[in-house]
Design a protein around this motif. Structure first.
Motif, PDB file in Angstrom:
ATOM      1  N   GLY A   1      80.695   8.573  40.130  1.00  0.00           N
ATOM      2  CA  GLY A   1      80.522   8.644  41.575  1.00  0.00           C
ATOM      3  C   GLY A   1      79.455   9.647  41.970  1.00  0.00           C
ATOM      4  N   SER A   2      79.605  10.196  43.163  1.00  0.00           N
ATOM      5  CA  SER A   2      78.651  11.195  43.637  1.00  0.00           C
ATOM      6  C   SER A   2      78.746  12.448  42.769  1.00  0.00           C
ATOM      7  CB  SER A   2      78.954  11.562  45.095  1.00  0.00           C
ATOM      8  OG  SER A   2      78.836  10.421  45.918  1.00  0.00           O
ATOM      9  N   LEU A   3      77.609  12.957  42.375  1.00  0.00           N
ATOM     10  CA  LEU A   3      77.584  14.126  41.499  1.00  0.00           C
ATOM     11  C   LEU A   3      77.701  15.417  42.303  1.00  0.00           C
ATOM     12  CD1 LEU A   3      74.742  13.029  39.074  1.00  0.00           C
ATOM     13  CD2 LEU A   3      77.178  13.196  38.544  1.00  0.00           C
ATOM     14  N   PRO A   4      78.362  16.419  41.729  1.00  0.00           N
ATOM     15  CA  PRO A   4      78.463  17.716  42.407  1.00  0.00           C
ATOM     16  C   PRO A   4      77.073  18.325  42.604  1.00  0.00           C
ATOM     17  CG  PRO A   4      79.995  17.571  40.554  1.00  0.00           C
ATOM     18  CD  PRO A   4      79.080  16.393  40.445  1.00  0.00           C
TER      19      PRO A   4
ATOM     20  N   LEU B   1      81.608   6.651  28.018  1.00  0.00           N
ATOM     21  CA  LEU B   1      80.780   5.542  27.552  1.00  0.00           C
ATOM     22  C   LEU B   1      80.753   5.480  26.028  1.00  0.00           C
ATOM     23  CD1 LEU B   1      77.707   5.760  29.969  1.00  0.00           C
ATOM     24  CD2 LEU B   1      79.730   4.302  30.160  1.00  0.00           C
ATOM     25  N   ASP B   2      80.702   6.643  25.389  1.00  0.00           N
ATOM     26  CA  ASP B   2      80.724   6.691  23.924  1.00  0.00           C
ATOM     27  C   ASP B   2      82.050   6.161  23.383  1.00  0.00           C
ATOM     28  OD1 ASP B   2      78.202   7.780  23.947  1.00  0.00           O
ATOM     29  OD2 ASP B   2      78.890   9.858  23.666  1.00  0.00           O
ATOM     30  N   ASP B   3      83.140   6.450  24.093  1.00  0.00           N
ATOM     31  CA  ASP B   3      84.462   5.947  23.676  1.00  0.00           C
ATOM     32  C   ASP B   3      84.478   4.416  23.674  1.00  0.00           C
ATOM     33  OD1 ASP B   3      85.547   8.465  23.306  1.00  0.00           O
ATOM     34  OD2 ASP B   3      86.432   8.573  25.320  1.00  0.00           O
ATOM     35  N   ILE B   4      83.876   3.820  24.693  1.00  0.00           N
ATOM     36  CA  ILE B   4      83.818   2.361  24.754  1.00  0.00           C
ATOM     37  C   ILE B   4      82.957   1.809  23.628  1.00  0.00           C
ATOM     38  CG2 ILE B   4      83.022   0.388  26.117  1.00  0.00           C
ATOM     39  CD1 ILE B   4      83.734   1.947  28.626  1.00  0.00           C
ATOM     40  N   ALA B   5      81.786   2.404  23.440  1.00  0.00           N
ATOM     41  CA  ALA B   5      80.877   1.934  22.387  1.00  0.00           C
ATOM     42  C   ALA B   5      81.539   2.039  21.017  1.00  0.00           C
ATOM     43  CB  ALA B   5      79.587   2.749  22.417  1.00  0.00           C
ATOM     44  N   ASN B   6      82.209   3.144  20.754  1.00  0.00           N
ATOM     45  CA  ASN B   6      82.879   3.329  19.463  1.00  0.00           C
ATOM     46  C   ASN B   6      84.039   2.365  19.292  1.00  0.00           C
ATOM     47  OD1 ASN B   6      81.160   5.429  18.775  1.00  0.00           O
ATOM     48  ND2 ASN B   6      82.492   7.011  19.614  1.00  0.00           N
ATOM     49  N   LEU B   7      84.784   2.145  20.370  1.00  0.00           N
ATOM     50  CA  LEU B   7      85.919   1.223  20.315  1.00  0.00           C
ATOM     51  C   LEU B   7      85.466  -0.176  19.913  1.00  0.00           C
ATOM     52  CD1 LEU B   7      88.837   0.313  20.922  1.00  0.00           C
ATOM     53  CD2 LEU B   7      88.195   0.186  23.338  1.00  0.00           C
ATOM     54  N   PHE B   8      84.416  -0.686  20.557  1.00  0.00           N
ATOM     55  CA  PHE B   8      83.957  -2.040  20.263  1.00  0.00           C
ATOM     56  C   PHE B   8      83.265  -2.111  18.906  1.00  0.00           C
ATOM     57  CE2 PHE B   8      85.101  -2.808  24.557  1.00  0.00           C
ATOM     58  CZ  PHE B   8      85.277  -4.178  24.673  1.00  0.00           C
ATOM     59  N   ALA B   9      82.561  -1.057  18.536  1.00  0.00           N
ATOM     60  CA  ALA B   9      81.918  -1.051  17.220  1.00  0.00           C
ATOM     61  C   ALA B   9      82.948  -1.085  16.103  1.00  0.00           C
ATOM     62  CB  ALA B   9      81.030   0.181  17.084  1.00  0.00           C
ATOM     63  N   LYS B  10      83.997  -0.293  16.231  1.00  0.00           N
ATOM     64  CA  LYS B  10      85.042  -0.264  15.205  1.00  0.00           C
ATOM     65  C   LYS B  10      85.796  -1.587  15.147  1.00  0.00           C
ATOM     66  CE  LYS B  10      85.819   4.741  15.300  1.00  0.00           C
ATOM     67  NZ  LYS B  10      86.773   5.830  15.643  1.00  0.00           N
ATOM     68  N   ALA B  11      86.085  -2.150  16.319  1.00  0.00           N
ATOM     69  CA  ALA B  11      86.792  -3.432  16.338  1.00  0.00           C
ATOM     70  C   ALA B  11      85.936  -4.530  15.715  1.00  0.00           C
ATOM     71  CB  ALA B  11      87.161  -3.793  17.771  1.00  0.00           C
TER      72      ALA B  11
ATOM     73  N   LYS C   1      77.577  19.509  37.846  1.00  0.00           N
ATOM     74  CA  LYS C   1      76.885  18.237  37.655  1.00  0.00           C
ATOM     75  C   LYS C   1      76.735  17.926  36.175  1.00  0.00           C
ATOM     76  CE  LYS C   1      72.556  15.856  38.759  1.00  0.00           C
ATOM     77  NZ  LYS C   1      71.243  15.960  39.481  1.00  0.00           N
ATOM     78  N   ALA C   2      76.343  18.923  35.385  1.00  0.00           N
ATOM     79  CA  ALA C   2      76.183  18.720  33.945  1.00  0.00           C
ATOM     80  C   ALA C   2      77.508  18.350  33.291  1.00  0.00           C
ATOM     81  CB  ALA C   2      75.610  19.989  33.303  1.00  0.00           C
ATOM     82  N   LYS C   3      78.591  18.992  33.740  1.00  0.00           N
ATOM     83  CA  LYS C   3      79.917  18.703  33.188  1.00  0.00           C
ATOM     84  C   LYS C   3      80.339  17.264  33.512  1.00  0.00           C
ATOM     85  CE  LYS C   3      84.677  20.404  33.075  1.00  0.00           C
ATOM     86  NZ  LYS C   3      85.618  21.437  33.612  1.00  0.00           N
ATOM     87  N   ALA C   4      80.081  16.826  34.751  1.00  0.00           N
ATOM     88  CA  ALA C   4      80.432  15.455  35.154  1.00  0.00           C
ATOM     89  C   ALA C   4      79.653  14.433  34.332  1.00  0.00           C
ATOM     90  CB  ALA C   4      80.162  15.265  36.638  1.00  0.00           C
ATOM     91  N   LEU C   5      78.370  14.686  34.128  1.00  0.00           N
ATOM     92  CA  LEU C   5      77.558  13.769  33.327  1.00  0.00           C
ATOM     93  C   LEU C   5      78.010  13.748  31.875  1.00  0.00           C
ATOM     94  CD1 LEU C   5      74.028  14.595  34.787  1.00  0.00           C
ATOM     95  CD2 LEU C   5      75.273  12.429  35.029  1.00  0.00           C
TER      96      LEU C   5
ATOM     97  N   HIS D   1      81.198  11.720  31.645  1.00  0.00           N
ATOM     98  CA  HIS D   1      80.900  10.295  31.791  1.00  0.00           C
ATOM     99  C   HIS D   1      80.303   9.727  30.509  1.00  0.00           C
ATOM    100  CE1 HIS D   1      79.963   6.532  33.770  1.00  0.00           C
ATOM    101  NE2 HIS D   1      78.702   6.636  33.385  1.00  0.00           N
ATOM    102  N   GLN D   2      79.400  10.464  29.904  1.00  0.00           N
ATOM    103  CA  GLN D   2      78.793  10.002  28.661  1.00  0.00           C
ATOM    104  C   GLN D   2      79.830   9.885  27.553  1.00  0.00           C
ATOM    105  OE1 GLN D   2      75.560   8.885  28.277  1.00  0.00           O
ATOM    106  NE2 GLN D   2      76.489   8.145  26.366  1.00  0.00           N
TER     107      GLN D   2
END
Length: 419
Positions: free
Chosen positions: A180-183, A200-210, A189-193, A196-197
């Protein structure tokens, strides 16, 4: 969603159960005469007869006759296909503030093996209120963090879950992390980004492992991993991935995943989907839009922005359906479609978006239209089904079975008339 929730859900089902008796199988042919038939697939036909037998639409025409059929005079009335409510938790929630009656999610980032139907209560008091508004079927969807589980399509008049289920392709639901809107503060702001990253890495790793597991299992069938095995149909095209997201950034993040694994995907939300029309169509992605009656999502949006999104999806040539996410409030789906119709979509397209298009996205090819051979899911009304004030729904049929339209509100009204 796990089995240890089921005793509580069953207790809730006992306490909060409607007493409307499900209809038996269609025993006699039914002939609707002189109706205004909203076929959805072939326009609107005035003064037309419709014959249904054994739960299917047998014939449509002006001079139909059928011996020994029950005749329903529909002069001056409208016959519609039953409405299909996508992205709901109907039958999974009874009272939202009472935890034992809410069974929609489980902990963890990958619950691919969990099935929504295991928590579905066909006796929910909420179900009759949806039927009263012309909704005959609902897609029941688990919620959660990242991969939440599998949805199911159910009819809304059954004794058991098994009776309710409609056969569809496996559908898994992924809740995309949206930024959403960044602080304004640099550290925040750096912590929010960073967070979020990581998501996204969790999703990428999940699908790669599956995906890797699928290849390994092909070489070694004895390998076992129930969650990755549940994801296996995604990679073979036998299952679809419903990705819940709204904004442009999230769409731009999710489409590469769809393309990488050649997934059959549906976006649920899609507020900004029309802005990415070419990429969405190229990826073969459909959209389920549940936010017609929502507030604008961006500061510079017009006040009616949410109302006009369906018309923009249609103009962009994106395959889409209109939904109304939730449990009891899913009964407002026809009203939401009516708003979309009045804001550029048009009545016929709006009706199609909650019937035939919804059926296609749900994975069913014989529902959502009044067409020969289709299931006899029908709604007879004296007015416009998209207008809750004038609709005046009189009869509803699911697979040719006439459904009891009483609700808890009707029962209480009759009770207090006697006071």
């Amino acid at each position: 969603m796990r089995h240890f929730f089921l005793p509580l859900a069953l207790l809730a089902a006992t306490v909060n159960a409607h007493d409307m008796v499900p209809a038996g199988q269609q025993a006699e042919a039914i002939l609707f005469t002189h109706a205004t038939v909203h076929t959805v697939s072939d326009g609107v036909k005035e003064n037309t007869n419709v014959l249904i037998e054994k739960g299917r639409i047998k014939a449509i025409g002006e001079q139909l006759q059928a011996e020994h059929a029950r005749v329903i005079d529909a002069t001056g009335k409208h016959l519609y296909p039953g409405i299909i409510a996508l992205d709901t938790q109907v039958g999974m929630v009874e009272i939202s503030m009472v935890r034992p009656t809410v069974d929609i999610s489980d902990v963890g980032l990958n619950n691919a093996e969990l099935r929504a139907q295991s928590a579905f209560n066909p006796d929910s008091e909420i179900i009759p209120t949806l039927r009263r508004n012309g909704i005959t079927h609902a897609q029941i969807v688990p919620q959660g963090e990242l991969l939440a589980g599998q949805s199911a399509l159910v009819n809304l008049d059954s004794w058991t879950v098994e009776d309710a289920l409609v056969q569809t392709p496996m559908s898994l639901h992924l809740y995309w992390p949206e930024l959403g809107s960044l602080p304004s503060k640099p550290d925040d702001k750096a912590k929010a980004l960073e967070q979020h990253q990581k998501a996204l890495d969790d999703i990428a790793n999940l699908f790669a492992k599956a995906h890797d597991f699928v290849g390994q299992k092909a070489a070694n069938p004895s390998l076992s991993h129930r969650r990755f095995e549940a994801m296996q149909p995604l990679f073979s095209g036998q299952a679809r991935l419903f990705v819940h997201l709204n904004n442009s950034r999230a769409i731009g993040e999710a489409l590469p995943l769809v393309r990488k694994y050649q997934l059959k995907a549906v976006i649920v939300g899609g507020y900004d989907a029309w802005r990415h029309a070419d990429a969405i169509k190229e990826a073969g992605v459909a959209v389920v839009y549940p936010s017609v009656l929502s507030l604008p999502q961006h500061q510079d949006d017009n006040i009616d922005e949410a109302f006009v999104v369906p018309s923009r999806l249609a103009k962009a040539g994106i395959e889409f359906a209109i939904a109304y996410s939730g449990d009891w409030d899913a009964r407002n789906l026809p009203f939401a479609a009516g708003y979309a119709a009045a804001n550029g979509l048009g009545k016929e397209a709006a009706l199609k978006a909650i019937t035939l298009d919804a059926a296609k996205i749900a994975g069913v090819n014989d529902m959502g239209a009044i067409k020969e051979g289709f299931r006899a899911n029908l709604v007879l009304a004296s007015g416009d089904i998209l207008d809750p004030v004038s609709a005046r729904i009189q009869q509803v049929f699911i697979d040719g079975r006439e459904i009891d339209l009483k609700t808890r509100a009707d029962q209480l009204y009759q009770k207090y008339l006697k006071r």
